[in-house]
Motif scaffolding. Structure first.
Motif, PDB file in Angstrom:
ATOM      1  N   VAL A   1      -1.903  -3.913   0.507  1.00  0.00           N
ATOM      2  CA  VAL A   1      -2.623  -2.872   1.228  1.00  0.00           C
ATOM      3  C   VAL A   1      -3.217  -1.895   0.220  1.00  0.00           C
ATOM      4  O   VAL A   1      -2.495  -1.295  -0.579  1.00  0.00           O
ATOM      5  CB  VAL A   1      -1.701  -2.137   2.225  1.00  0.00           C
ATOM      6  CG1 VAL A   1      -2.486  -1.064   2.977  1.00  0.00           C
ATOM      7  CG2 VAL A   1      -1.078  -3.128   3.200  1.00  0.00           C
ATOM      8  N   CYS A   2      -4.536  -1.764   0.251  1.00  0.00           N
ATOM      9  CA  CYS A   2      -5.268  -0.906  -0.683  1.00  0.00           C
ATOM     10  C   CYS A   2      -5.643   0.399   0.008  1.00  0.00           C
ATOM     11  O   CYS A   2      -6.412   0.393   0.965  1.00  0.00           O
ATOM     12  CB  CYS A   2      -6.540  -1.607  -1.149  1.00  0.00           C
ATOM     13  SG  CYS A   2      -6.265  -3.234  -1.864  1.00  0.00           S
ATOM     14  N   ASP A   3      -5.092   1.505  -0.473  1.00  0.00           N
ATOM     15  CA  ASP A   3      -5.431   2.835   0.036  1.00  0.00           C
ATOM     16  C   ASP A   3      -6.545   3.383  -0.847  1.00  0.00           C
ATOM     17  O   ASP A   3      -6.304   3.820  -1.970  1.00  0.00           O
ATOM     18  CB  ASP A   3      -4.206   3.743  -0.013  1.00  0.00           C
ATOM     19  CG  ASP A   3      -4.470   5.134   0.535  1.00  0.00           C
ATOM     20  OD1 ASP A   3      -5.653   5.530   0.641  1.00  0.00           O
ATOM     21  OD2 ASP A   3      -3.491   5.829   0.843  1.00  0.00           O
ATOM     22  N   VAL A   4      -7.788   3.342  -0.355  1.00  0.00           N
ATOM     23  CA  VAL A   4      -8.937   3.731  -1.176  1.00  0.00           C
ATOM     24  C   VAL A   4      -8.990   5.240  -1.437  1.00  0.00           C
ATOM     25  O   VAL A   4      -9.649   5.682  -2.376  1.00  0.00           O
ATOM     26  CB  VAL A   4     -10.276   3.226  -0.590  1.00  0.00           C
ATOM     27  CG1 VAL A   4     -10.316   1.699  -0.574  1.00  0.00           C
ATOM     28  CG2 VAL A   4     -10.537   3.784   0.790  1.00  0.00           C
ATOM     29  N   ALA A   5      -8.287   6.030  -0.645  1.00  0.00           N
ATOM     30  CA  ALA A   5      -8.271   7.483  -0.865  1.00  0.00           C
ATOM     31  C   ALA A   5      -7.442   7.846  -2.094  1.00  0.00           C
ATOM     32  O   ALA A   5      -7.773   8.773  -2.821  1.00  0.00           O
ATOM     33  CB  ALA A   5      -7.734   8.198   0.366  1.00  0.00           C
ATOM     34  N   THR A   6      -6.370   7.093  -2.336  1.00  0.00           N
ATOM     35  CA  THR A   6      -5.466   7.396  -3.459  1.00  0.00           C
ATOM     36  C   THR A   6      -5.550   6.367  -4.584  1.00  0.00           C
ATOM     37  O   THR A   6      -4.989   6.583  -5.652  1.00  0.00           O
ATOM     38  CB  THR A   6      -4.008   7.435  -2.980  1.00  0.00           C
ATOM     39  OG1 THR A   6      -3.633   6.126  -2.517  1.00  0.00           O
ATOM     40  CG2 THR A   6      -3.809   8.470  -1.883  1.00  0.00           C
ATOM     41  N   ALA A   7      -6.211   5.237  -4.319  1.00  0.00           N
ATOM     42  CA  ALA A   7      -6.296   4.100  -5.248  1.00  0.00           C
ATOM     43  C   ALA A   7      -4.954   3.413  -5.429  1.00  0.00           C
ATOM     44  O   ALA A   7      -4.787   2.600  -6.336  1.00  0.00           O
ATOM     45  CB  ALA A   7      -6.887   4.500  -6.598  1.00  0.00           C
TER      46      ALA A   7
END
Length: 122
Positions: free
Chosen positions: A56-62
């Motif tokens: 799971v990639c959280d693009v807000a936190t990288a």
């Protein structure tokens, strides 16, 4: 003039995530809350081959959340390939956005060489 650049990958671009999945012939990433073994994560879920749970990639936190149980539930090599594919696709997207052309070459050791031709230079 040639320059060698090393890139530390931060997964922050959903378009590049989709492009990396397409490149590696993975299922389309899905945004939402995803259950891992003992917790949940929100972001772009990428299903890697033979992994019990998605990455799971959280693009807000990288940040990338995953549980492969120290390799028992998923081979680290698939995650490494995804991250390499993401980095290549992101670099290509940024170069093209600035009007440059890109030539990609896969090397014998599995690494990828990108040649970015900058407009106005020879």
């Amino acid at each position: 003039m040639s320059h060698i650049v090393s890139i530390q990958t931060e997964v922050r671009d959903p378009t590049a995530i989709r492009s990396a999945c397409c490149r590696l012939r993975l299922p389309e990433p899905v945004f939402g809350k995803t259950k891992l073994f003992s917790q949940s994560a929100t972001g772009w879920a990428v299903q890697l081959p033979n992994w019990r749970y998605p990455v799971v990639c959280d693009v807000a936190t990288a940040k990338i959340a995953f549980d492969n149980f120290e390799g028992r539930w998923g081979d680290q090599r698939y995650l490494d390939r995804f991250l390499q594919g993401y980095a290549v696709e992101k670099a290509k997207l940024e170069a093209v956005k600035k009007g440059h052309s890109v030539i990609e070459q896969t090397l014998d050791d599995g690494s990828v060489k990108l040649t970015v031709n900058v407009r106005g230079t020879v």
